[in-house]
Scaffold this active site. Structure first.
Site, PDB file in Angstrom:
ATOM      1  CG  ASP A   1      -2.127  -0.956   1.022  1.00  0.00           C
ATOM      2  OD1 ASP A   1      -2.273  -1.507  -0.083  1.00  0.00           O
ATOM      3  OD2 ASP A   1      -2.898  -1.146   1.986  1.00  0.00           O
TER       4      ASP A   1
ATOM      5  CG  LEU B   1      -7.858   0.858  12.724  1.00  0.00           C
ATOM      6  CD1 LEU B   1      -9.319   1.026  13.087  1.00  0.00           C
ATOM      7  CD2 LEU B   1      -7.686  -0.308  11.763  1.00  0.00           C
TER       8      LEU B   1
ATOM      9  CB  ALA C   1      -0.883  10.615  22.653  1.00  0.00           C
TER      10      ALA C   1
END
Length: 294
Positions: free
Chosen positions: A77, A195, A215
């Site tokens: 990818d 994701l 985060a």
């Protein structure tokens, strides 16, 4: 009826040294169909000098100086994303041949390349339009290609402290993210960096973008999904007075106070998909859903 003579532009991963048999299969298959084959110079040098393969190409090209009916991306990818950044507004359909594990974009295995090329000549395939996110700055323009097929990530540079990212949607204030970063993703990129930060999986073709904090300092911050007609403006404050903008993983440094404007690009990336290939099947396999991990 005589089949048309198609032009193919080949891009590839120059770090996959043990895949020469697959590459030869692709080249042989295209030659059998009397295709015109043009190869990216960096990839051509890798194949001929490093791998010592006999590559019979009609031409070699550099940069964006190519025209073709189809692009073939040989790799994973990541290689597909690089090919898309070279195709740009040419909107040439891209076929991803995966030289490693099954990918979301590069979803044709080398063993399937022959039937896939036959399908191209028989018009037995689908073209999916995938949205891009375009990034504009009010200060110094970005050096590289400013469009992302997967995602745009605003990230801190230093290891010590988070950054503050003030986000407006269509001119209306949303929130100020105190976080290590913020990922703005297309549906295509929703199964990538987004994701891994807890963002939602978005089915391709859905006309939305997602914003997911990296985060975050506050536990209340959650991913948000927006229409892809939205204009997202971001301004960043940082103790180091600069930050990173990563466009499909290609990072550039930006000065604190630079205003970034993100919106859907005026053109899409065209992805070749085999007929009867299911996105949900690929998703299930990649995510290993239904497999007992015990």
């Amino acid at each position: 009826m005589e089949q048309p003579r198609l032009k193919f532009a080949l891009f590839g991963n120059i770090y996959q040294t043990k895949k020469s048999a697959s590459i030869q299969k692709v080249l042989a298959c295209l030659s059998e169909h009397d295709a015109e084959i043009y190869v990216d110079k960096e990839y051509y040098d890798f194949l001929t000098l490093d791998q010592r393969l006999d590559v019979r190409a009609n031409g070699i090209f550099e940069g964006n100086n190519f025209e073709a009916d189809y692009v073939i991306s040989m790799g994973g990818d990541g290689t597909f994303l690089k090919a898309a950044s070279r195709v740009r507004e040419k909107m040439i359909p891209i076929l991803g041949v995966n030289m490693g594990r099954l990918g979301f974009l590069a979803d044709v295995s080398p063993s399937e390349i022959e039937q896939c090329v036959k399908a191209l000549y028989a018009d037995d395939f689908a073209i999916e339009n995938r949205a891009l996110i375009k990034v504009e700055t009010d200060g110094e323009p970005l050096e590289g290609y400013p469009c992302a097929l997967n995602d745009v990530a605003i990230l801190k540079r230093d290891t010590a402290s988070m950054i503050s990212i003030r986000a407006n949607i269509n001119g209306e204030y949303l929130t100020t993210y105190q976080a290590d970063g913020l990922v703005i993703s297309t549906p295509t990129g929703s199964t990538a960096y987004s994701l891994s930060n807890g963002g939602p999986i978005i089915v391709p073709g859905t006309k939305v973008l997602s914003m997911t904090a990296v985060a975050p300092h506050s536990m209340n911050i959650r991913p948000i999904v927006l229409s892809d007609s939205s204009e997202i403006t971001l301004t960043v404050e940082s103790r180091s007075h600069n930050f990173l903008v990563a466009i499909d993983g290609r990072s550039e440094k930006c000065k604190e106070g630079t205003k970034l404007t993100l919106r859907r690009a005026p053109y899409d990336v065209k992805v070749v998909k085999r007929s009867r290939l299911s996105y949900f099947n690929t998703l299930r396999e990649k995510m290993m859903w239904g497999i007992d991990a015990r």
